[in-house]
Motif scaffolding. Structure first.
Motif, mmCIF file in Angstrom:
data_model
loop_
_atom_site.group_PDB
_atom_site.id
_atom_site.type_symbol
_atom_site.label_atom_id
_atom_site.label_comp_id
_atom_site.label_asym_id
_atom_site.label_seq_id
_atom_site.Cartn_x
_atom_site.Cartn_y
_atom_site.Cartn_z
ATOM 1 N N GLU A 6 0.830 -1.205 0.000
ATOM 2 C CA GLU A 6 0.000 0.000 0.000
ATOM 3 C C GLU A 6 0.868 1.260 0.000
ATOM 4 O OE1 GLU A 6 -4.006 -1.388 2.383
ATOM 5 O OE2 GLU A 6 -2.117 -1.225 3.506
ATOM 6 N N CYS A 7 1.990 1.210 0.695
ATOM 7 C CA CYS A 7 2.920 2.344 0.695
ATOM 8 C C CYS A 7 3.548 2.522 -0.676
ATOM 9 C CB CYS A 7 3.997 2.150 1.769
ATOM 10 S SG CYS A 7 3.373 2.315 3.442
ATOM 11 N N ARG A 8 3.898 1.425 -1.316
ATOM 12 C CA ARG A 8 4.470 1.496 -2.670
ATOM 13 C C ARG A 8 3.453 2.110 -3.632
ATOM 14 N NH1 ARG A 8 9.064 -0.275 -5.565
ATOM 15 N NH2 ARG A 8 8.642 0.375 -7.676
ATOM 16 N N THR A 9 2.194 1.731 -3.490
ATOM 17 C CA THR A 9 1.133 2.301 -4.321
ATOM 18 C C THR A 9 0.970 3.789 -4.039
ATOM 19 O OG1 THR A 9 0.002 0.165 -4.395
ATOM 20 C CG2 THR A 9 -1.316 2.106 -4.921
ATOM 21 N N ALA A 10 1.116 4.182 -2.777
ATOM 22 C CA ALA A 10 1.032 5.604 -2.415
ATOM 23 C C ALA A 10 2.173 6.387 -3.057
ATOM 24 C CB ALA A 10 1.056 5.757 -0.897
ATOM 25 N N VAL A 11 3.369 5.830 -3.056
ATOM 26 C CA VAL A 11 4.509 6.482 -3.713
ATOM 27 C C VAL A 11 4.225 6.629 -5.208
ATOM 28 C CG1 VAL A 11 6.953 6.224 -4.343
ATOM 29 C CG2 VAL A 11 6.215 5.749 -1.996
ATOM 30 N N ASP A 12 3.641 5.608 -5.812
ATOM 31 C CA ASP A 12 3.297 5.674 -7.236
ATOM 32 C C ASP A 12 2.261 6.767 -7.510
ATOM 33 O OD1 ASP A 12 5.043 3.595 -7.786
ATOM 34 O OD2 ASP A 12 3.460 2.052 -7.809
ATOM 35 N N ARG A 13 1.280 6.935 -6.604
ATOM 36 C CA ARG A 13 0.274 7.992 -6.773
ATOM 37 C C ARG A 13 0.902 9.377 -6.669
ATOM 38 N NH1 ARG A 13 -2.987 4.619 -3.531
ATOM 39 N NH2 ARG A 13 -2.736 5.999 -1.749
ATOM 40 N N ILE A 14 1.843 9.538 -5.746
ATOM 41 C CA ILE A 14 2.540 10.821 -5.621
ATOM 42 C C ILE A 14 3.354 11.096 -6.878
ATOM 43 C CG2 ILE A 14 4.322 12.071 -4.342
ATOM 44 C CD1 ILE A 14 3.253 10.593 -1.801
ATOM 45 N N SER A 15 4.026 10.077 -7.392
ATOM 46 C CA SER A 15 4.791 10.228 -8.621
ATOM 47 C C SER A 15 3.882 10.618 -9.782
ATOM 48 C CB SER A 15 5.532 8.936 -8.956
ATOM 49 O OG SER A 15 6.275 9.089 -10.136
ATOM 50 N N ASP A 16 2.727 9.986 -9.863
ATOM 51 C CA ASP A 16 1.765 10.306 -10.919
ATOM 52 C C ASP A 16 1.297 11.750 -10.803
ATOM 53 O OD1 ASP A 16 0.027 9.550 -13.138
ATOM 54 O OD2 ASP A 16 -1.595 9.787 -11.671
ATOM 55 N N ARG A 17 1.050 12.211 -9.579
ATOM 56 C CA ARG A 17 0.628 13.592 -9.350
ATOM 57 C C ARG A 17 1.709 14.567 -9.839
ATOM 58 N NH1 ARG A 17 -0.110 14.933 -3.374
ATOM 59 N NH2 ARG A 17 -1.427 13.109 -3.522
ATOM 60 N N ILE A 18 2.964 14.240 -9.562
ATOM 61 C CA ILE A 18 4.074 15.088 -10.010
ATOM 62 C C ILE A 18 4.135 15.112 -11.537
ATOM 63 C CG2 ILE A 18 6.593 15.307 -10.079
ATOM 64 C CD1 ILE A 18 6.557 14.126 -7.180
ATOM 65 N N SER A 19 3.994 13.961 -12.160
ATOM 66 C CA SER A 19 4.110 13.894 -13.623
ATOM 67 C C SER A 19 2.949 14.594 -14.322
ATOM 68 C CB SER A 19 4.227 12.451 -14.093
ATOM 69 O OG SER A 19 3.039 11.743 -13.836
ATOM 70 N N ARG A 20 1.819 14.789 -13.652
ATOM 71 C CA ARG A 20 0.677 15.477 -14.248
ATOM 72 C C ARG A 20 0.754 17.000 -14.113
ATOM 73 N NH1 ARG A 20 -3.975 13.816 -11.454
ATOM 74 N NH2 ARG A 20 -2.780 12.474 -10.100
ATOM 75 N N LEU A 21 1.735 17.506 -13.354
ATOM 76 C CA LEU A 21 1.899 18.948 -13.246
ATOM 77 C C LEU A 21 2.306 19.527 -14.591
ATOM 78 C CD1 LEU A 21 3.910 19.234 -9.897
ATOM 79 C CD2 LEU A 21 1.514 19.846 -10.258
ATOM 80 N N ASP A 22 1.956 20.779 -14.801
ATOM 81 C CA ASP A 22 2.368 21.491 -15.996
ATOM 82 C C ASP A 22 3.895 21.443 -16.114
ATOM 83 O OD1 ASP A 22 3.241 24.584 -16.861
ATOM 84 O OD2 ASP A 22 1.714 23.613 -18.127
ATOM 85 N N GLU A 23 4.382 21.272 -17.327
ATOM 86 C CA GLU A 23 5.830 21.148 -17.530
ATOM 87 C C GLU A 23 6.590 22.360 -17.000
ATOM 88 O OE1 GLU A 23 9.120 20.554 -21.059
ATOM 89 O OE2 GLU A 23 7.031 20.079 -21.473
ATOM 90 N N ALA A 24 6.051 23.545 -17.194
ATOM 91 C CA ALA A 24 6.717 24.758 -16.697
ATOM 92 C C ALA A 24 6.793 24.747 -15.172
ATOM 93 C CB ALA A 24 5.969 26.005 -17.171
ATOM 94 N N GLN A 25 5.755 24.260 -14.530
ATOM 95 C CA GLN A 25 5.748 24.171 -13.069
ATOM 96 C C GLN A 25 6.768 23.148 -12.585
ATOM 97 O OE1 GLN A 25 1.891 23.188 -11.487
ATOM 98 N NE2 GLN A 25 2.392 24.002 -9.473
#
Length: 116
Positions: A6-25
């Motif tokens: 579950e922690c590994r999945t949480a890390v993956d969700r955080i990574s996904d959130r980062i990758s969805r940020l605007d490229e300039a941001q």
């Protein structure tokens, strides 16, 4: 208490959130860093690299086997990690109340605040 998967999945969700940020941001707030994420109640450490594309090279190990030399070191419980990933826990509030402990430069602390 959440488990390691579950922690590994949480890390993956955080990574996904980062990758969805605007490229300039991402360019403005992300500087490549090594990160260790110690999940204190599980005795597990996730090591990874923060890149503009998200969190990469994520590996988990037991606390005793990890040599912590990461540029950013975060310690929290498994439930708090999952809550952060699910946006149920405010990062700044968790940091101020001691639920999340971070060892990093002031610049890295400011960047993390903008990402989480």
């Amino acid at each position: 208490m959440a488990n390691v998967e579950e922690c590994r999945t949480a890390v993956d969700r955080i990574s996904d959130r980062i990758s969805r940020l605007d490229e300039a941001q991402r360019r403005a707030h992300i500087v490549e860093r090594t990160i260790s994420l110690t999940v204190s109640d599980l005795g597990t450490v996730f090591t990874m690299r923060l890149t503009p594309g998200g969190l990469t090279d994520v590996v988990d190990a037991t606390l005793s086997s990890e040599k912590d030399r990461a540029q950013v070191r975060i310690t929290l419980t498994s439930d708090d990690l999952v809550a952060l990933a699910d946006d149920r826990l405010d990062y700044a509030k968790a940091l101020l109340t001691g639920r999340v402990k971070v060892k990093a430069s002031l610049g890295d602390l400011a960047r993390l605040r903008k990402l989480l």
